[in-house]
Structure formats: C-alpha cells, structure tokens
Scaffold this motif. Structure first.
Motif, PDB file in Angstrom:
ATOM      1  N   ILE A  20       0.878  -1.181   0.000  1.00 44.21           N
ATOM      2  CA  ILE A  20       0.000   0.000   0.000  1.00 44.21           C
ATOM      3  C   ILE A  20       0.911   1.226   0.000  1.00 44.21           C
ATOM      4  CG2 ILE A  20      -1.777   1.246   1.311  1.00 44.21           C
ATOM      5  CD1 ILE A  20      -2.862  -1.467   0.916  1.00 44.21           C
ATOM      6  N   LEU A  23      -2.002   5.796   0.546  1.00 42.84           N
ATOM      7  CA  LEU A  23      -3.456   5.583   0.463  1.00 42.84           C
ATOM      8  C   LEU A  23      -4.193   6.650   1.281  1.00 42.84           C
ATOM      9  CD1 LEU A  23      -5.647   3.429  -0.471  1.00 42.84           C
ATOM     10  CD2 LEU A  23      -5.517   2.572   1.860  1.00 42.84           C
ATOM     11  N   LYS A  44      -5.682  -6.200   0.800  1.00 45.17           N
ATOM     12  CA  LYS A  44      -6.763  -6.017   1.791  1.00 45.17           C
ATOM     13  C   LYS A  44      -6.297  -6.400   3.198  1.00 45.17           C
ATOM     14  CE  LYS A  44      -9.453  -8.848  -0.465  1.00 45.17           C
ATOM     15  NZ  LYS A  44      -8.477  -9.247  -1.516  1.00 45.17           N
ATOM     16  N   THR A  46      -3.237  -6.786   4.231  1.00 45.52           N
ATOM     17  CA  THR A  46      -2.118  -5.921   4.611  1.00 45.52           C
ATOM     18  C   THR A  46      -2.655  -4.604   5.173  1.00 45.52           C
ATOM     19  OG1 THR A  46      -0.834  -6.911   2.829  1.00 45.52           O
ATOM     20  CG2 THR A  46      -0.012  -4.828   3.721  1.00 45.52           C
ATOM     21  N   LEU A  47      -3.670  -4.079   4.523  1.00 46.63           N
ATOM     22  CA  LEU A  47      -4.254  -2.812   4.983  1.00 46.63           C
ATOM     23  C   LEU A  47      -4.876  -2.972   6.374  1.00 46.63           C
ATOM     24  CD1 LEU A  47      -5.202   0.093   4.643  1.00 46.63           C
ATOM     25  CD2 LEU A  47      -7.145  -0.738   3.303  1.00 46.63           C
ATOM     26  N   GLY A  57       3.277   0.289   9.426  1.00 43.27           N
ATOM     27  CA  GLY A  57       2.646   1.222   8.494  1.00 43.27           C
ATOM     28  C   GLY A  57       3.180   2.614   8.742  1.00 43.27           C
ATOM     29  N   LEU A 211     -10.127  -1.854  -3.820  1.00 42.77           N
ATOM     30  CA  LEU A 211      -8.678  -1.733  -3.957  1.00 42.77           C
ATOM     31  C   LEU A 211      -8.215  -2.505  -5.176  1.00 42.77           C
ATOM     32  CD1 LEU A 211      -6.757  -2.571  -0.649  1.00 42.77           C
ATOM     33  CD2 LEU A 211      -7.145  -0.313  -1.628  1.00 42.77           C
ATOM     34  N   GLY A 214      -3.042  -2.294  -4.351  1.00 36.84           N
ATOM     35  CA  GLY A 214      -2.752  -1.419  -3.212  1.00 36.84           C
ATOM     36  C   GLY A 214      -3.285  -0.008  -3.355  1.00 36.84           C
TER      37      GLY A 214
END
Ligand SMILES: Nc1ncnc2c1ncn2[C@@H]1O[C@H](COP(=O)(O)OP(=O)(O)OP(=O)(O)O)[C@@H](O)[C@H]1O
Ligand SMILES: [Mg+2]
Length: 262
Positions: A20, A23, A44, A46-47, A57, A211, A214
């Motif tokens: 990502i 974002l 998804k 990972t987010l 992050g 998404l 990413g």
C-alpha cells in the motif's frame, strides 16, 4: 472532534515488498459497515493489519479524532480489533473460556454482567450449544463464529473482519452480516469487513472501498462502487447489475473481459 476513521498518506507492506502506498480514505463513518473489496493479493489483509498496528505502516490514521499511529500499542489494541483471515491453530480451551480471556484482555472484569454479555452474544451468534466444547475440536465455520464472538466481546471502536464469512454456510453468512450491521449501529463503531461475494456487499454494506494493486479505485455507496466498469477494471470480468423481483440489485457475471487472468 471528527468522528469515524480517516487515513492519510498511509503506506504499508513487508520488508521487501511495498503493498500500500500513499493511500488516502477521507472518511469511514461510524455506525456503518464498510466492505473492503478487491482481487486476491491486492492488499486487503495488509491494509487491515496496518490499521490494527500488527504490521508496520506509515502515515496518519485518525479514529474519532485521535491519532492511532502515535498511540501506545496497548491503547491501540483496546480500540482496534482485527479478526484474521486464517484463524490461529486451535488452542485447547473451552469456547467459553476463550471468550472470557478475550473479554479480560480488553479490560473487562469477571462479573455477572460480563458473563451475561458473553452468553447473550453466544445466543445471538447461534453457538450457545458450543460453549463447553474445545476450540480445537470445532468445525471451520464454528471456529469462525467463535472468532467473531471473541472480537465483538472486546468492544472495539474499530472492528476489522478479514473474510469472516469464508467458512460459513448460506444461512450463517446472512445471519452474521445482519448481526454485525446491527451491532455496528447499536455500538456506533466503525466496522470494515473484507468479503469476496459482491452480492453480499451490495445487500449488507452501507459503504464500500475497492482496492487494486494497493490503490483505492472507488470509495462510496456500494451501488456506486460496484459497477460494470469497476468489475471489469478490478476483477477483469464482464458483469451486469440487475434488479431482482424484489428490487434488490444483483450482479451477474457473463464472462471475462479477456480470456485470461488479469
Ligand atoms: N508476510 C508477507 N511477506 C511478504 N509479502 C507478503 C506477505 N503477506 C502478503 N504478502 C504479499 O503482499 C501482497 C498483498 O497481500 P494481502 O494478503 O494483503 O492480499 P489480500 O488482498 O488480502 O488477498 P486475498 O484476497 O488473497 O486474501 C501480495 O502480493 C502478497 O503476496
Ligand atoms: Mg487477505
């Protein structure tokens, strides 16, 4: 104070793989279910893990006016609960014990009202009969329902459910989405659910994010996000949205955009 969840310039991934990058999601509302859609491997999980602070992050995350990234992990873990896509290998605990452990982990004291809350939740989820069964002796779907009970009992402000329906039969899929939506409203929390079933997203969600690689391709009401255009762009399928005899939108897939995988 701004309510809901806001992501600004969020990046997340793994040591050798950025997933990502930069974002931005202006506003995920409280009291509503947001579905997170997108193809396999688009980021998804990972987010969600980055939102929960379980993977590294960078960027800003605002939840109900408070910055999450700078909060100590223990405080963040109380506010944000993540139910993983693959449940950890079963431990040899009773279902009931495992939910009491989850309740205590989020600061709940052992009390008569705490126990009543657990029993109420088990009844609501239709798994009260499993209370004294061992976790490592349950079916895949039963484990998934217990995982959901463990998440809900922790009373988070942000509830992140990663494919919570993947092992459930048709009845439970409907029941769980209905229950999660009701609890989300009642508790006025932000809930993000990863699902692959587009028709479930259309039927049960208030808000949707799509998404791809990413990046955010669409953000809005499910009927605005799920269109023939986004289905082609994101999944490489030719889809139609039709309305059934009861007026509900339904997605029909006619084929692939190209005769190959995207
Ligand atoms: N631990 C890891 N280390 C390195 N790369 C990873 C790791 N976990 C996932 N990835 C990679 O990161 C990318 C995003 O993976 P992620 O699990 O977030 O996808 P997803 O959208 O949840 O997919 P699915 O729908 O299959 O669950 C993929 O390319 C994946 O191969
Ligand atoms: Mg995933």
């Amino acid at each position: 104070m701004e309510q809901g969840l806001r992501l600004r310039h969020l990046s997340a991934g793994y040591p050798k793989r950025k997933v990502i990058e930069d974002l931005n999601v202006p506003h995920l509302p409280r009291g509503k279910i947001t579905v997170l859609l997108g193809p396999n491997g688009c980021g998804k999980s990972t987010l969600l893990r980055a939102l929960a602070g379980l993977s590294k992050g960078q960027g800003e995350l605002w939840l109900n006016g408070e910055e999450l990234m700078t909060q100590p992990f223990a405080r963040r873990a109380q506010r944000v609960v993540y139910l993983p896509q693959t449940l950890p290998a079963g431990v040899h605990l009773h279902v009931l014990e495992s939910i009491i452990v989850a309740q205590r982990a989020s600061g709940g004291l052992h009390s008569a009202s705490g126990e009543a809350e657990i029993m109420h939740l088990l009844v609501q989820l239709g798994i009260a009969h499993l209370a004294m069964r061992y976790l490592d002796q349950l079916s895949g779907g039963q484990k998934q329902l217990v995982g959901l009970a463990q998440s809900l009992i922790r009373r988070p402000e942000l509830l992140l459910l990663d494919e919570p329906l993947s092992a459930l039969d048709l009845n439970y899929q409907f029941h769980v989405m209905d229950l999660v939506r009701r609890e989300t409203q009642l508790r006025d929390i932000v809930t993000v659910v990863v699902v692959h079933d587009i028709n479930i997203a259309l039927r049960h969600a208030d808000h949707a994010l799509m998404l791809k690689d990413g990046k955010l391709l669409a953000d809005g009401a499910p009927s605005q996000v799920i269109t023939p255009d986004t289905l082609a762009q994101v999944y490489g399928v030719r889809g139609r949205i039709e309305h059934c005899s009861q007026g509900m939108p339904q997605v029909m897939i006619d084929g692939l955009v190209a005769e190959s995988l995207i």
